[in-house]
Every structure is written in structure tokens, then in C-alpha cells.
Write an enzyme that holds these catalytic residues in place. Structure first.
Site, PDB file in Angstrom:
ATOM      1  N   GLN A  10       0.683  -1.200  -0.058  1.00 55.70           N
ATOM      2  CA  GLN A  10      -0.094   0.030  -0.197  1.00 55.70           C
ATOM      3  C   GLN A  10       0.975   1.348   0.060  1.00 55.70           C
ATOM      4  OE1 GLN A  10      -3.576  -0.822   2.292  1.00 55.70           O
ATOM      5  NE2 GLN A  10      -4.296   1.101   2.299  1.00 55.70           N
ATOM      6  N   SER A  95       3.770  -6.342   2.595  1.00 52.38           N
ATOM      7  CA  SER A  95       2.471  -6.605   3.432  1.00 52.38           C
ATOM      8  C   SER A  95       1.393  -7.017   2.275  1.00 52.38           C
ATOM      9  CB  SER A  95       2.144  -5.326   3.803  1.00 52.38           C
ATOM     10  OG  SER A  95       1.119  -5.146   4.671  1.00 52.38           O
ATOM     11  N   LEU A  96       0.412  -6.427   1.788  1.00 50.85           N
ATOM     12  CA  LEU A  96      -0.584  -7.086   1.117  1.00 50.85           C
ATOM     13  C   LEU A  96       0.342  -7.743  -0.273  1.00 50.85           C
ATOM     14  CD1 LEU A  96      -1.218  -5.557  -2.001  1.00 50.85           C
ATOM     15  CD2 LEU A  96      -1.601  -3.692  -0.360  1.00 50.85           C
ATOM     16  N   ARG A 120      -9.411  -8.240   3.589  1.00 44.30           N
ATOM     17  CA  ARG A 120      -8.426  -7.943   4.493  1.00 44.30           C
ATOM     18  C   ARG A 120      -8.441  -6.137   4.707  1.00 44.30           C
ATOM     19  NH1 ARG A 120      -2.931  -6.356   3.563  1.00 44.30           N
ATOM     20  NH2 ARG A 120      -1.300  -7.128   5.150  1.00 44.30           N
ATOM     21  N   HIS A 204      -0.422  -3.634  11.045  1.00 42.71           N
ATOM     22  CA  HIS A 204       0.544  -4.221  11.709  1.00 42.71           C
ATOM     23  C   HIS A 204       0.979  -3.983  13.073  1.00 42.71           C
ATOM     24  CE1 HIS A 204       1.334  -6.174   7.968  1.00 42.71           C
ATOM     25  NE2 HIS A 204       1.355  -5.011   7.238  1.00 42.71           N
ATOM     26  N   GLN A 253       0.825 -11.924  10.085  1.00 42.94           N
ATOM     27  CA  GLN A 253       1.480 -10.716   9.103  1.00 42.94           C
ATOM     28  C   GLN A 253       0.388  -9.548   9.563  1.00 42.94           C
ATOM     29  OE1 GLN A 253       0.235  -9.275   5.988  1.00 42.94           O
ATOM     30  NE2 GLN A 253       2.048  -9.999   4.661  1.00 42.94           N
TER      31      GLN A 253
END
Length: 313
Positions: A10, A95-96, A120, A204, A253
Site C-alpha cells: 500500500q 505486506s499485501l 483484508r 501491523h 502478518q
């Protein structure tokens, strides 16, 4: 020298993303249509034309970034004959982007990945009321210094290190008041600059536990196979291939530290000398130069970049 394929997270989204690929290649259009169908949403129209405020929403940005990356991957495979398993040793995603990496390496279908990322994004947004959480970048700080700042500034509130991006950039996340205390404290600890990030939720960190629970349930329902190349986990900072392990790590995660710097150093230790970023933006190719100048970073997101890169293989 081996090669690793990496997928952006992102912040790399931008209005117009993927449009030139869709105009140039039917293969790319098929990926965008598949994502639109899976989500029952014209996400591609939002990607190509905005508005930016809607594209930036977490629930849209996450599947959009995956769609853009997968369009590049599919065009490389079908139109240029690139065999990713033969041309690389590992994949990784920020991340994603870890979902994009798993999809690109055949562990998840495009439709399932799009739906997982939509959920998500939605569940991360719902986990914390708007305005209660925040994230900030500590510039000129390595992880150990950022951890000291976090420990002192928390004062009983949720606060943690969210992203160890490397090159003296650590992102912290938690309750807004705690993040603001950390920015002030950082000034006294030799951190060059602490700046609040324009995000809608504190990713996170432990405040994301409701989103982790939602992802555990959703990941338990999808079919996942072993990826064609090991995918470096944000949680373990090493290559993973077992689907059961990968599911558990994707859940961890959501609340855990993205160990990007360590992941890139681990790849270098495995003999990787080139990082190829596939999709929107050039963030990860830029980061590798700050983490280790000996590793080459290349960005492939536009038709001309893809053609030149495919011919160079």
C-alpha cells in the site's frame, strides 16, 4: 547471481495504474476483468480513472495493487514467454504484496486473492474506529532505535514497530496518542524526522487482531497450493513453501512487523543479486538500493519496461 520477484504494498497505488497495460495487452484486460468479476465491482475503472480518494481506501487499494502486479506477470508469461520459475529463485511482497507474490507463483487463484485482499482491507479498516489509531515514519532510525522509542512512548497503550523498511526508515503503529508521543520522543533520540502517515488505520500492530481473526477464517476456506518459487514471509524473513505454514504466517502478518530489510538481506544471503519489482510504482526497487547497494533493483510496470526486461532475460 539469482533473481527475486517482489510485489509492492500500500502506498504504491496511483490513479491510472494498469491502464497502459490494459490498452496494450488483451492478457492484462482479462486479469482486470477477472478481478472485477470476483469483487462484483468495477475496480478497474477506479484504477484507471479514479477518483483518488476512493482508490486510496484500503479495501480498494489492496486488490488494485494485486491486480496491477498480476497483469504484468500474466502478460510477461503469455505475451513474452517468461517462465518465472526458471528465471528466478524467490518471490516476496511488502505486506499485501505477499498475497500478490503467492498469486503470481500459482499458490492462489486471482479471484480468491482479490476477495481475500478486499476482506483484508475491510477488516483492517473496521478493526479500529477512524481517528483512534495512527502510523508514523521514523526517518533516520534503524529498528533497534525505533524499538527503544516505542518502548518508552507506549505508556500502557498499544504501540509497535510495523514496518522495518531499511535504509533508516521504520514505521510505527498504534493508538494515536502513543504515536504522537513517540514522534516527540524521537526528536530527543537522534531520529532525523518523525512524520504521521496519511493512512486510515494503524496496520501491523495488536489493534489489528479482529482483522487477523477474520483473515484466519477466510484463509481456512480457500484452496492454496505450494508456490512455484518459495515466497519470503514478512513474519519470518525467509522463504516459505508449505501452504499450511503460509496460511498461519499470513494471519500473523496482520498484527506483526513487516521485516522487509531482513527479508532483502536474507535474499542476498541466498545469492540473489537482482530484485525485480512487478506492478505499480518503484518503491521496492528504490528501497533495495538503500538496504544493499550491491543488489540491483529493477521496476517493471509499464509496457515498454516489460518488453525491455523480457528481452534482456
Amino acid at each position: 547471481m539469482s533473481r527475486a520477484f517482489v510485489f509492492p504494498g500500500q502506498g504504491s497505488q496511483a490513479v491510472g495504474m494498469g491502464r497502459d497495460m490494459a490498452e496494450a495487452f488483451a492478457t492484462a484486460r482479462q486479469v482486470f476483468e477477472e478481478v472485477d468479476d470476483a469483487l462484483s465491482q468495477k475496480l478497474s475503472a477506479l484504477m484507471f480513472g479514479g477518483p483518488e480518494a476512493d482508490l486510496t481506501l484500503t479495501e480498494n487499494a489492496q486488490p488494485a495493487l494485486m491486480a496491477c502486479s498480476l497483469a504484468v506477470v500474466r502478460v510477461a508469461e503469455k505475451d513474452f514467454g517468461v517462465d518465472f520459475a526458471a528465471k528466478g529463485s524467490y518471490a516476496a511482497g511488502h505486506s499485501l504484496g505477499e498475497y500478490s507474490a503467492l498469486c503470481a507463483m500459482g499458490a492462489l487463484s486471482v479471484a480468491d486473492t482479490a476477495r481475500l485482499l478486499k476482506l483484508r482491507g475491510q477488516s483492517m479498516q473496521k478493526a479500529v474506529p477512524v481517528g483512534e489509531g495512527a502510523m508514523a515514519a521514523l526517518l533516520g532510525a534503524e529498528l533497534d532505535l525505533a524499538q527503544q522509542v516505542v518502548a518508552e512512548a507506549a505508556q500502557g497503550d498499544v504501540l509497535g514497530c510495523a514496518n522495518d523498511n531499511g535504509g533508516g526508515q521504520v514505521v510505527i503503529s498504534g493508538k494515536k496518542s502513543a504515536v504522537e508521543r513517540a514522534i516527540e520522543l524521537a526528536k530527543t533520540k537522534g531520529v532525523k524526522r518523525g512524520m504521521l502517515l496519511p493512512v486510515s488505520a494503524p496496520f501491523h500492530c495488536a489493534l489489528m487482531q479482529p482483522a487477523a481473526d477474520a483473515m484466519a477464517e477466510a484463509l481456512g476456506r480457500v484452496t492454496m497450493t505450494a508456490p512455484k518459487l518459495p515466497v519470503v514471509s514478512n513474519v519470518t524473513a525467509k522463504g516459505e513453501s508449505d501452504p499450511d505454514d503460509i496460511r498461519k504466517l499470513l494471519v500473523q502478518q496482520v498484527t506483526g512487523l513487516v521485516r522487509w530489510r531482513e527479508s532483502m538481506l536474507w535474499l542476498k544471503g541466498q545469492g540473489v543479486g537482482q530484485i525485480v519489482e512487478l506492478g505499480s510504482g518503484k518503491v521496492l526497487a528504490g528501497l533495495i538500493k538503500r538496504i544493499d547497494k550491491e543488489v540491483e533493483g529493477t521496476s517493471v510496470g509499464a509496457p515498454a519496461e516489460l518488453e525491455a526486461w523480457a528481452k534482456s532475460l
